[in-house]
Enzyme design. Sequence first.
Site, PDB file in Angstrom:
ATOM      1  N   TYR A  72       2.560  -9.174  12.700  1.00 53.42           N
ATOM      2  CA  TYR A  72       2.507 -10.572  13.152  1.00 53.42           C
ATOM      3  C   TYR A  72       3.417 -11.463  12.304  1.00 53.42           C
ATOM      4  O   TYR A  72       3.083 -12.615  12.033  1.00 53.42           O
ATOM      5  CB  TYR A  72       1.062 -11.083  13.086  1.00 53.42           C
ATOM      6  CG  TYR A  72       0.158 -10.594  14.212  1.00 53.42           C
ATOM      7  CD1 TYR A  72       0.533 -10.723  15.562  1.00 53.42           C
ATOM      8  CD2 TYR A  72      -1.098 -10.046  13.949  1.00 53.42           C
ATOM      9  CE1 TYR A  72      -0.303 -10.289  16.592  1.00 53.42           C
ATOM     10  CE2 TYR A  72      -1.943  -9.621  14.983  1.00 53.42           C
ATOM     11  CZ  TYR A  72      -1.542  -9.750  16.297  1.00 53.42           C
ATOM     12  OH  TYR A  72      -2.371  -9.344  17.328  1.00 53.42           O
ATOM     13  N   GLU A 109       7.344  -2.049  16.836  1.00 56.09           N
ATOM     14  CA  GLU A 109       5.898  -1.896  16.642  1.00 56.09           C
ATOM     15  C   GLU A 109       5.491  -0.423  16.644  1.00 56.09           C
ATOM     16  O   GLU A 109       4.639  -0.002  15.856  1.00 56.09           O
ATOM     17  CB  GLU A 109       5.147  -2.700  17.714  1.00 56.09           C
ATOM     18  CG  GLU A 109       5.309  -4.203  17.501  1.00 56.09           C
ATOM     19  CD  GLU A 109       4.774  -5.055  18.648  1.00 56.09           C
ATOM     20  OE1 GLU A 109       4.246  -4.515  19.638  1.00 56.09           O
ATOM     21  OE2 GLU A 109       4.891  -6.300  18.543  1.00 56.09           O
ATOM     22  N   ARG A 111      -7.863  -8.791  29.733  1.00 51.55           N
ATOM     23  CA  ARG A 111      -8.454  -9.976  29.101  1.00 51.55           C
ATOM     24  C   ARG A 111      -9.279 -10.783  30.098  1.00 51.55           C
ATOM     25  O   ARG A 111     -10.344 -11.312  29.758  1.00 51.55           O
ATOM     26  CB  ARG A 111      -7.355 -10.840  28.489  1.00 51.55           C
ATOM     27  CG  ARG A 111      -6.756 -10.224  27.214  1.00 51.55           C
ATOM     28  CD  ARG A 111      -5.435 -10.859  26.885  1.00 51.55           C
ATOM     29  NE  ARG A 111      -4.890 -10.424  25.603  1.00 51.55           N
ATOM     30  CZ  ARG A 111      -3.629 -10.597  25.241  1.00 51.55           C
ATOM     31  NH1 ARG A 111      -2.777 -11.193  26.069  1.00 51.55           N
ATOM     32  NH2 ARG A 111      -3.207 -10.183  24.059  1.00 51.55           N
ATOM     33  N   ASN A 145      -9.480 -11.676  21.979  1.00 52.91           N
ATOM     34  CA  ASN A 145      -8.854 -11.354  23.267  1.00 52.91           C
ATOM     35  C   ASN A 145      -8.553  -9.862  23.476  1.00 52.91           C
ATOM     36  O   ASN A 145      -7.703  -9.490  24.273  1.00 52.91           O
ATOM     37  CB  ASN A 145      -7.629 -12.241  23.528  1.00 52.91           C
ATOM     38  CG  ASN A 145      -6.469 -11.960  22.595  1.00 52.91           C
ATOM     39  OD1 ASN A 145      -6.592 -11.159  21.665  1.00 52.91           O
ATOM     40  ND2 ASN A 145      -5.344 -12.605  22.845  1.00 52.91           N
ATOM     41  N   LYS A 169      -7.955  -4.182  20.006  1.00 52.62           N
ATOM     42  CA  LYS A 169      -8.332  -4.877  18.769  1.00 52.62           C
ATOM     43  C   LYS A 169      -9.779  -4.521  18.387  1.00 52.62           C
ATOM     44  O   LYS A 169     -10.507  -3.911  19.179  1.00 52.62           O
ATOM     45  CB  LYS A 169      -8.133  -6.383  18.984  1.00 52.62           C
ATOM     46  CG  LYS A 169      -6.652  -6.753  19.214  1.00 52.62           C
ATOM     47  CD  LYS A 169      -6.476  -8.239  19.481  1.00 52.62           C
ATOM     48  CE  LYS A 169      -5.006  -8.596  19.647  1.00 52.62           C
ATOM     49  NZ  LYS A 169      -4.817 -10.045  19.925  1.00 52.62           N
ATOM     50  N   HIS A 206      -3.637  -6.052  22.367  1.00 52.15           N
ATOM     51  CA  HIS A 206      -2.266  -6.464  22.067  1.00 52.15           C
ATOM     52  C   HIS A 206      -1.305  -5.663  22.912  1.00 52.15           C
ATOM     53  O   HIS A 206      -1.522  -4.467  23.137  1.00 52.15           O
ATOM     54  CB  HIS A 206      -1.945  -6.201  20.585  1.00 52.15           C
ATOM     55  CG  HIS A 206      -0.469  -6.256  20.303  1.00 52.15           C
ATOM     56  ND1 HIS A 206       0.200  -7.441  20.080  1.00 52.15           N
ATOM     57  CD2 HIS A 206       0.484  -5.277  20.287  1.00 52.15           C
ATOM     58  CE1 HIS A 206       1.496  -7.181  19.914  1.00 52.15           C
ATOM     59  NE2 HIS A 206       1.691  -5.883  20.034  1.00 52.15           N
ATOM     60  N   ARG A 254       2.111  -6.074  29.619  1.00 54.09           N
ATOM     61  CA  ARG A 254       1.707  -7.472  29.397  1.00 54.09           C
ATOM     62  C   ARG A 254       0.950  -8.008  30.607  1.00 54.09           C
ATOM     63  O   ARG A 254      -0.031  -8.735  30.468  1.00 54.09           O
ATOM     64  CB  ARG A 254       2.937  -8.355  29.149  1.00 54.09           C
ATOM     65  CG  ARG A 254       3.698  -8.047  27.896  1.00 54.09           C
ATOM     66  CD  ARG A 254       3.105  -8.651  26.666  1.00 54.09           C
ATOM     67  NE  ARG A 254       3.188 -10.099  26.618  1.00 54.09           N
ATOM     68  CZ  ARG A 254       2.853 -10.832  25.565  1.00 54.09           C
ATOM     69  NH1 ARG A 254       2.418 -10.239  24.455  1.00 54.09           N
ATOM     70  NH2 ARG A 254       2.923 -12.143  25.590  1.00 54.09           N
TER      71      ARG A 254
HETATM   72  P1  DAT Z   1       0.034 -12.159  22.544  1.00 54.03           P
HETATM   73  O1  DAT Z   1      -1.070 -11.415  21.848  1.00 54.03           O
HETATM   74  O2  DAT Z   1      -0.313 -12.439  23.975  1.00 54.03           O
HETATM   75  O3  DAT Z   1       1.377 -11.498  22.385  1.00 54.03           O
HETATM   76  P2  DAT Z   1       0.915 -14.026  20.504  1.00 54.03           P
HETATM   77  O4  DAT Z   1       1.840 -12.946  20.046  1.00 54.03           O
HETATM   78  O5  DAT Z   1       1.484 -15.389  20.721  1.00 54.03           O
HETATM   79  O6  DAT Z   1       0.156 -13.603  21.854  1.00 54.03           O
HETATM   80  O7  DAT Z   1      -0.276 -14.182  19.462  1.00 54.03           O
HETATM   81  C1  DAT Z   1      -0.844 -13.041  18.851  1.00 54.03           C
HETATM   82  C2  DAT Z   1      -2.341 -13.231  18.765  1.00 54.03           C
HETATM   83  O8  DAT Z   1      -2.641 -14.356  17.946  1.00 54.03           O
HETATM   84  C3  DAT Z   1      -3.023 -13.517  20.108  1.00 54.03           C
HETATM   85  O9  DAT Z   1      -3.300 -12.352  20.839  1.00 54.03           O
HETATM   86  C4  DAT Z   1      -4.257 -14.235  19.670  1.00 54.03           C
HETATM   87  C5  DAT Z   1      -3.784 -15.027  18.460  1.00 54.03           C
HETATM   88  N1  DAT Z   1      -3.411 -16.389  18.856  1.00 54.03           N
HETATM   89  C6  DAT Z   1      -2.267 -16.761  19.487  1.00 54.03           C
HETATM   90  N2  DAT Z   1      -2.240 -18.080  19.706  1.00 54.03           N
HETATM   91  C7  DAT Z   1      -3.405 -18.567  19.199  1.00 54.03           C
HETATM   92  C8  DAT Z   1      -4.004 -19.857  19.102  1.00 54.03           C
HETATM   93  N3  DAT Z   1      -3.372 -20.925  19.587  1.00 54.03           N
HETATM   94  N4  DAT Z   1      -5.221 -19.954  18.518  1.00 54.03           N
HETATM   95  C9  DAT Z   1      -5.846 -18.871  18.021  1.00 54.03           C
HETATM   96  N5  DAT Z   1      -5.352 -17.626  18.071  1.00 54.03           N
HETATM   97  C10 DAT Z   1      -4.144 -17.474  18.658  1.00 54.03           C
HETATM   98 MG    MG Z   2       2.564 -11.204  20.745  1.00 55.82          MG
END
Ligand code: DAT
Ligand code: MG
Length: 151
Positions: A51, A128, A104, A114, A11, A117, A87
């Site tokens: 997303y 993707e 992370r 974080n 990112k 991705h 992951r």
């Molecule tokens: P990941 O990136 O581990 O697959 P995700 O797909 O649920 O997690 O979410 C995508 C991104 O969105 C994640 O890397 C950071 C952001 N995000 C997720 N949950 C969040 C939250 N509760 N508050 C703020 N940002 C969040």
């Molecule tokens: Mg995700």
Amino acid sequence: TMEERTYIMIKPDGVQRGLVGKIVGRFEQRGYKLQGLKLFQASEELLRKHYSDLVEKKFFPSLLEYMLSGPVTCMVWEGKNAVKMGRQMLGATNPQESLPGTIRGDFSIEVGRNICHGSDSVENAEKEIALWFKPDELVEWDDHSTAWIYE
Ligand code: DAT
Ligand code: MG
């Protein structure tokens, strides 16, 4: 299978903080095979697709702003269980829960910064990869370390 692929993306914070080489190096040293790599400025349209399951979340506007704030590094890594292991190498979504030794867990503190991705299923990985790469940006090549990594 060994042909499993995952989409890993560094990112904008990871790029700005000069972590591209370290993160690429972790996948290389584990033994995964690089199939595609590029520095890329994402668009809002692309991020809304990437997303699509999160667009209704209240944090989505800040996630969008963060992901548009600078270039990302897009990668495709191939190898046994690439999605699940990818992951695992990234660590928990929220860095407050990411273990040391994960990307992370070693380089970040907050969920909104974080660093990286990784695809969460084989099906989403293929979606993707198709979203972020054109077919001619992916390279099929013989990796001569394969015989030393797989039995
Ligand atoms: P990941 O990136 O581990 O697959 P995700 O797909 O649920 O997690 O979410 C995508 C991104 O969105 C994640 O890397 C950071 C952001 N995000 C997720 N949950 C969040 C939250 N509760 N508050 C703020 N940002 C969040
Ligand atoms: Mg995700």
